[in-house]
Design a protein around this motif. Structure first.
Motif, short mmCIF file in Angstrom:
data_model
loop_
_atom_site.label_atom_id
_atom_site.label_comp_id
_atom_site.label_asym_id
_atom_site.label_seq_id
_atom_site.Cartn_x
_atom_site.Cartn_y
_atom_site.Cartn_z
N LEU A 303 0.82 -1.21 0.00
CA LEU A 303 0.00 0.00 0.00
C LEU A 303 0.85 1.26 0.00
CD1 LEU A 303 -2.78 1.31 0.19
CD2 LEU A 303 -2.61 1.17 2.67
N ASP A 304 1.75 1.37 0.97
CA ASP A 304 2.54 2.59 1.10
C ASP A 304 3.63 2.67 0.05
OD1 ASP A 304 3.22 5.04 2.58
OD2 ASP A 304 5.09 3.98 2.98
N GLU A 305 4.39 1.58 -0.13
CA GLU A 305 5.51 1.61 -1.07
C GLU A 305 5.01 1.76 -2.51
OE1 GLU A 305 8.52 1.92 -0.47
OE2 GLU A 305 8.72 1.37 1.64
N GLY A 306 3.87 1.13 -2.81
CA GLY A 306 3.32 1.25 -4.16
C GLY A 306 2.94 2.68 -4.48
N GLY A 307 2.24 3.33 -3.56
CA GLY A 307 1.87 4.73 -3.78
C GLY A 307 3.08 5.62 -3.90
N TYR A 308 4.09 5.35 -3.09
CA TYR A 308 5.33 6.14 -3.12
C TYR A 308 6.03 5.97 -4.46
CZ TYR A 308 9.91 7.88 -1.57
OH TYR A 308 11.08 8.58 -1.45
N SER A 309 6.12 4.73 -4.94
CA SER A 309 6.79 4.45 -6.21
C SER A 309 6.09 5.14 -7.38
CB SER A 309 6.82 2.93 -6.44
OG SER A 309 7.21 2.62 -7.76
N VAL A 310 4.76 5.01 -7.44
CA VAL A 310 4.00 5.60 -8.55
C VAL A 310 4.08 7.12 -8.49
CG1 VAL A 310 1.72 5.83 -9.59
CG2 VAL A 310 2.46 3.62 -8.69
N ALA A 311 3.97 7.69 -7.30
CA ALA A 311 4.04 9.15 -7.17
C ALA A 311 5.41 9.67 -7.62
CB ALA A 311 3.76 9.56 -5.72
N LYS A 312 6.48 8.95 -7.28
CA LYS A 312 7.82 9.37 -7.70
C LYS A 312 7.98 9.26 -9.22
CE LYS A 312 11.56 8.52 -5.41
NZ LYS A 312 12.66 7.77 -4.76
N CYS A 313 7.43 8.20 -9.79
CA CYS A 313 7.47 8.04 -11.25
C CYS A 313 6.74 9.18 -11.94
CB CYS A 313 6.85 6.69 -11.63
SG CYS A 313 6.67 6.42 -13.41
N CYS A 345 -6.11 4.05 -3.94
CA CYS A 345 -6.67 3.49 -5.17
C CYS A 345 -6.11 2.10 -5.45
CB CYS A 345 -6.37 4.43 -6.34
SG CYS A 345 -6.70 3.74 -7.96
N MET A 346 -4.79 1.95 -5.30
CA MET A 346 -4.14 0.67 -5.60
C MET A 346 -4.53 -0.42 -4.62
SD MET A 346 -0.36 2.14 -6.64
CE MET A 346 0.38 0.54 -6.87
N SER A 347 -4.96 -0.02 -3.41
CA SER A 347 -5.39 -1.01 -2.42
C SER A 347 -6.77 -1.57 -2.74
CB SER A 347 -5.40 -0.37 -1.03
OG SER A 347 -6.49 0.55 -0.91
N LYS A 348 -7.50 -0.91 -3.62
CA LYS A 348 -8.88 -1.29 -3.90
C LYS A 348 -9.10 -1.89 -5.28
CE LYS A 348 -10.59 2.44 -0.92
NZ LYS A 348 -11.27 3.76 -0.90
N GLU A 349 -8.22 -1.61 -6.23
CA GLU A 349 -8.45 -2.08 -7.59
C GLU A 349 -7.15 -2.34 -8.34
OE1 GLU A 349 -10.12 1.21 -10.08
OE2 GLU A 349 -10.02 2.33 -8.19
N LYS A 350 -7.27 -3.07 -9.44
CA LYS A 350 -6.13 -3.37 -10.28
C LYS A 350 -5.75 -2.12 -11.08
CE LYS A 350 -4.65 -6.79 -13.73
NZ LYS A 350 -5.10 -7.91 -14.60
N THR A 351 -4.48 -1.78 -11.06
CA THR A 351 -4.04 -0.55 -11.74
C THR A 351 -2.91 -0.88 -12.70
OG1 THR A 351 -2.59 -0.10 -9.84
CG2 THR A 351 -4.73 1.00 -9.89
N GLU A 352 -3.15 -0.63 -13.99
CA GLU A 352 -2.16 -0.95 -15.02
C GLU A 352 -2.09 0.15 -16.07
OE1 GLU A 352 -2.19 -5.77 -15.49
OE2 GLU A 352 -3.84 -4.67 -16.40
N PHE A 353 -0.90 0.32 -16.60
CA PHE A 353 -0.73 1.13 -17.80
C PHE A 353 -0.92 0.22 -19.01
CE2 PHE A 353 2.21 3.52 -14.88
CZ PHE A 353 1.49 4.70 -14.86
N ILE A 354 -1.55 0.73 -20.05
CA ILE A 354 -1.77 -0.02 -21.29
C ILE A 354 -0.78 0.48 -22.35
CG2 ILE A 354 -3.43 -0.69 -23.06
CD1 ILE A 354 -4.11 -1.60 -20.18
N ASN A 355 -0.10 -0.46 -23.00
CA ASN A 355 0.90 -0.12 -24.02
C ASN A 355 0.43 -0.59 -25.39
OD1 ASN A 355 2.61 0.36 -21.65
ND2 ASN A 355 2.85 -1.87 -21.62
#
Length: 363
Positions: A303-313, A345-355
């Motif tokens: 939860l925390d690390e995922g949000g941190y990683s995405v926010a930094k990206c 958001c990531m704790s509640k649903e699947k989150t993906e980028f589409i390429n």
């Protein structure tokens, strides 16, 4: 907003730099490696050029700058060893907008060349690098001088913010609440930009030249669907919260729009067919998790690390745009709030980028 002047990734090698926060982009380049290998091998075996000219458009800076080039060169070297042929010389043209951190690239070239020589052995041909600043929505190279063009996660960026977005209030991109006129404005800007991109590359590529493009896109044909715009909707939530607290002026938010469009495979295909200069060899869709480190954390960390990683990206990508419009004073607070929203958001649903990846051959 003058996109050419303000659109660039965070430079340098610091904590918020693109170089240290682009693992998602790295994964995408690695995922599309088989498509690039197929294209470059087919091209080389058809023509056996003594000098192979490769252009990487939207190269940015950091380790990803050389990743695709390295994969392409290694593919050609493998073919040469198999066929017993003398490897070609390589001319590599690295393009991005003038604000890109080319200095970091130039400082890395020597070590990259040495690494390639060590990996390839004594048969490795000379590899020459040139930086080419400028917008790929225009001519960059002389007529019929390119063998191969590569671009990854760049063509979703538009040449300008579309006109006619005045009624997109409270949003910073296409959103579920955007009126149809906003969707139309964004779609038409993409069509103009991508069609001109194809026109320019058709002039610069030799006959039979190859091009592999990977674009941040969507599966759904609806531009306002979550798979194409949700990441920006969450950032708009953070900004709207700051408006409600008087930290940001509402008028300032309403005049800010992201110069991006995430196309569907069909939209990409239609523009290529309309242009008529290229044969479509492959058109594929793939997904990558928002959190590039998704397999490296235990569930309690996610939860925390995922949000941190995405926010930094996202900060590495969006900070220059935000600073140019709102100033530097809000940046830390925006991304603190954004991190919390993304993690929830990531704790509640699947989150993906589409390429969306397309491989084409110049007729």
């Amino acid at each position: 907003m003058e996109v050419v002047q303000v659109l660039h990734m965070n430079g340098g090698m610091g904590e918020t730099s693109y170089a240290n926060n682009s693992l998602v982009q790295q994964k995408v380049i690695t995922m599309t490696k088989p498509i690039m290998e197929e294209a470059i091998t087919s091209l080389y075996c058809r023509t056996f050029p003594t000098t192979l000219t490769i252009a990487d458009l939207g190269c940015s800076s950091g380790p990803n700058t050389f990743l695709a080039v390295s994969q392409l060169i290694k593919s050609v070297q493998a073919v040469c060893r198999k066929l017993g042929k003398q490897p070609p010389e390589y001319q590599v043209l690295l393009n991005d907008l003038p604000g890109n951190d080319f200095n970091t690239i130039f400082r890395s070239i020597s070590s990259f060349q040495d690494k390639l020589k060590n990996q390839m052995g004594s048969s490795f041909g000379p590899c020459f690098f040139t930086g080419v600043p400028g917008s790929f929505y225009g001519r960059l190279f002389a007529t019929s001088t390119l063998h191969f063009v590569h671009s990854s996660y760049s063509l979703q960026w538009l040449s300008q913010v579309p006109e006619g977005l005045e009624n997109n209030k409270g949003n910073i991109y296409i959103a579920s609440t955007s009126p149809p006129s906003v969707l139309k404005a964004y779609r038409e800007q993409f069509q103009r930009d991508f069609s001109y991109f194809l026109k320019c590359r058709s002039k610069e590529l030799m006959g039979g030249g190859r091009m592999v493009l990977t674009i941040l896109g969507r599966k759904n044909e609806d531009p306002s669907s979550k798979d194409g715009c949700y990441i920006w909707e969450l950032m708009a939530m953070a900004l709207n919260d700051m408006v409600s607290e008087g930290i940001i002026e509402e008028e300032k938010l309403n005049s800010f729009n992201i110069p991006q469009y995430t196309p569907s495979p069909l939209e990409v295909k239609e523009e290529v067919i309309k242009d008529g200069s290229f044969i479509i060899d492959r058109l594929e869709v793939s997904e990558v998790n928002w959190n590039a480190y998704d397999s490296e954390f235990s569930p309690s960390d996610t939860l925390d690390e995922g949000g941190y990683s995405v926010a930094k990206c996202m900060r590495a990508v969006a900070e220059p745009l935000l600073v140019s419009h709102f100033g530097e004073g809000i940046i830390e607070e925006v991304f603190r709030r954004y991190r919390e929203i993304v993690a929830d958001c990531m704790s509640k649903e699947k989150t993906e980028f589409i390429n969306v990846t397309i491989s084409v051959t110049k007729r």
